[in-house]
Scaffold this active site. Sequence first.
Site, PDB file in Angstrom:
ATOM      1  N   ARG A   1       0.821  -1.426  -0.037  1.00  0.00           N
ATOM      2  CA  ARG A   1       0.365  -0.027   0.408  1.00  0.00           C
ATOM      3  C   ARG A   1       1.290   1.182  -0.114  1.00  0.00           C
ATOM      4  O   ARG A   1       2.297   0.809   0.705  1.00  0.00           O
ATOM      5  CB  ARG A   1      -1.099  -0.080   1.200  1.00  0.00           C
ATOM      6  CG  ARG A   1      -2.226  -1.182   1.156  1.00  0.00           C
ATOM      7  CD  ARG A   1      -2.923  -0.684  -0.060  1.00  0.00           C
ATOM      8  NE  ARG A   1      -4.496  -1.274  -0.019  1.00  0.00           N
ATOM      9  CZ  ARG A   1      -4.445  -2.161  -0.934  1.00  0.00           C
ATOM     10  NH1 ARG A   1      -3.373  -2.419  -1.756  1.00  0.00           N
ATOM     11  NH2 ARG A   1      -5.497  -3.283  -1.305  1.00  0.00           N
TER      12      ARG A   1
ATOM     13  N   GLU B   1      -2.877   8.079  -3.920  1.00  0.00           N
ATOM     14  CA  GLU B   1      -4.031   7.165  -4.725  1.00  0.00           C
ATOM     15  C   GLU B   1      -5.052   7.232  -4.141  1.00  0.00           C
ATOM     16  O   GLU B   1      -5.779   7.056  -2.943  1.00  0.00           O
ATOM     17  CB  GLU B   1      -3.771   5.601  -4.746  1.00  0.00           C
ATOM     18  CG  GLU B   1      -2.486   5.159  -5.347  1.00  0.00           C
ATOM     19  CD  GLU B   1      -2.650   3.853  -5.325  1.00  0.00           C
ATOM     20  OE1 GLU B   1      -3.099   2.658  -5.663  1.00  0.00           O
ATOM     21  OE2 GLU B   1      -1.237   2.891  -4.874  1.00  0.00           O
TER      22      GLU B   1
ATOM     23  N   HIS C   1      -0.390   0.619 -10.060  1.00  0.00           N
ATOM     24  CA  HIS C   1      -1.786  -0.633  -8.576  1.00  0.00           C
ATOM     25  C   HIS C   1      -1.245  -1.762  -9.575  1.00  0.00           C
ATOM     26  O   HIS C   1      -3.327  -2.567  -9.428  1.00  0.00           O
ATOM     27  CB  HIS C   1      -2.634   0.655  -7.898  1.00  0.00           C
ATOM     28  CG  HIS C   1      -3.016  -0.480  -6.945  1.00  0.00           C
ATOM     29  ND1 HIS C   1      -3.285   0.377  -5.558  1.00  0.00           N
ATOM     30  CD2 HIS C   1      -2.918  -2.349  -6.369  1.00  0.00           C
ATOM     31  CE1 HIS C   1      -3.429  -0.642  -4.612  1.00  0.00           C
ATOM     32  NE2 HIS C   1      -3.241  -2.283  -5.294  1.00  0.00           N
TER      33      HIS C   1
END
Length: 315
Positions: A229, A258, A288
């Site tokens: 993440r 993000e 991603h």
Amino acid sequence: MFHILITDDTHPVLCEKLRNAGFDCDVRTNLDYNGILQIISQYDALVVRSKITIDCNFIDKALNLKCIGRVGAGMETIDVAYAESRGIPCLNSPEGNRTAVGEHSVGLLLALFNKICKADMEVRSGKWLREDNRGLEVAGKTVAIIGFGNMGSSFARCLSGFGCNIIAYDKYKTSYAPDYVTEVSLPQVFEQADVVSFHVPLTDDTRYYADSEFFNSFNKNIYLINTSRGAVVQTSALVEVLKSGKVAGAALDVIEYENMATDGLNLAKLPDDFTYLLNNQKVVLTPHVAGWTMESKVKLASVLADKIISTLILK
């Protein structure tokens, strides 16, 4: 008959398996948080990705909910503790994309070590610079994996044939490593690592885990990979250590800026720190997609369907 609400796009195999098990599936991908809140009491199970946040208020309105399914691995948009305190199991499907993440992580490492992205752009612009693009070999390096769940263990399996020294640190496990991986403490990671790869969920413990203190604790200059993440790595701290050389290169599949709700990143409105990463040839960026393969789309949905069926049948 159990009634399942699916709020995000996913592979059709999810509905196929649930319907074959005798369940009713209602696919409503156009609804936002408030829209789902109005109807959630009608459903026995909910399937989400990251578009909405499942908070205490939402769970209190879900009077008949018997499980929540997340297509994927990350559970940070779900208040898992509160849901489970209300007797609602929370399911995910990291088994579905662990192979994809492991393979992509190897690809990022090879791109860093062999300057593949830089060399590709140079050749396309008419430059043939062999010496400037002399690379490094993975063999003989020490690769540290932080977090040894589905994703970390998959990366280790993919690396096992490269002749490198694989070490792993996991705060929450012991006696987990296969024979080609050495379990170590965090101080040993700082002492030994040439490469550090993150495979952890985003929690209060891991948010900005890689900050200035973390980076400057390493004995050697390191290469960084992050496919977990974005907010695990503090971008401002990463920029500092890229400038100083403490981090010799970074490969990032995820960025702290993000918008998980829209699967997006507004490239026109980003801080100066990210602009620095965009313009740094020692940084490799992907959007991603580490777990985003044709095969993983099927497996993520299929694995979750099996878990939902087992959970509801047991109920």
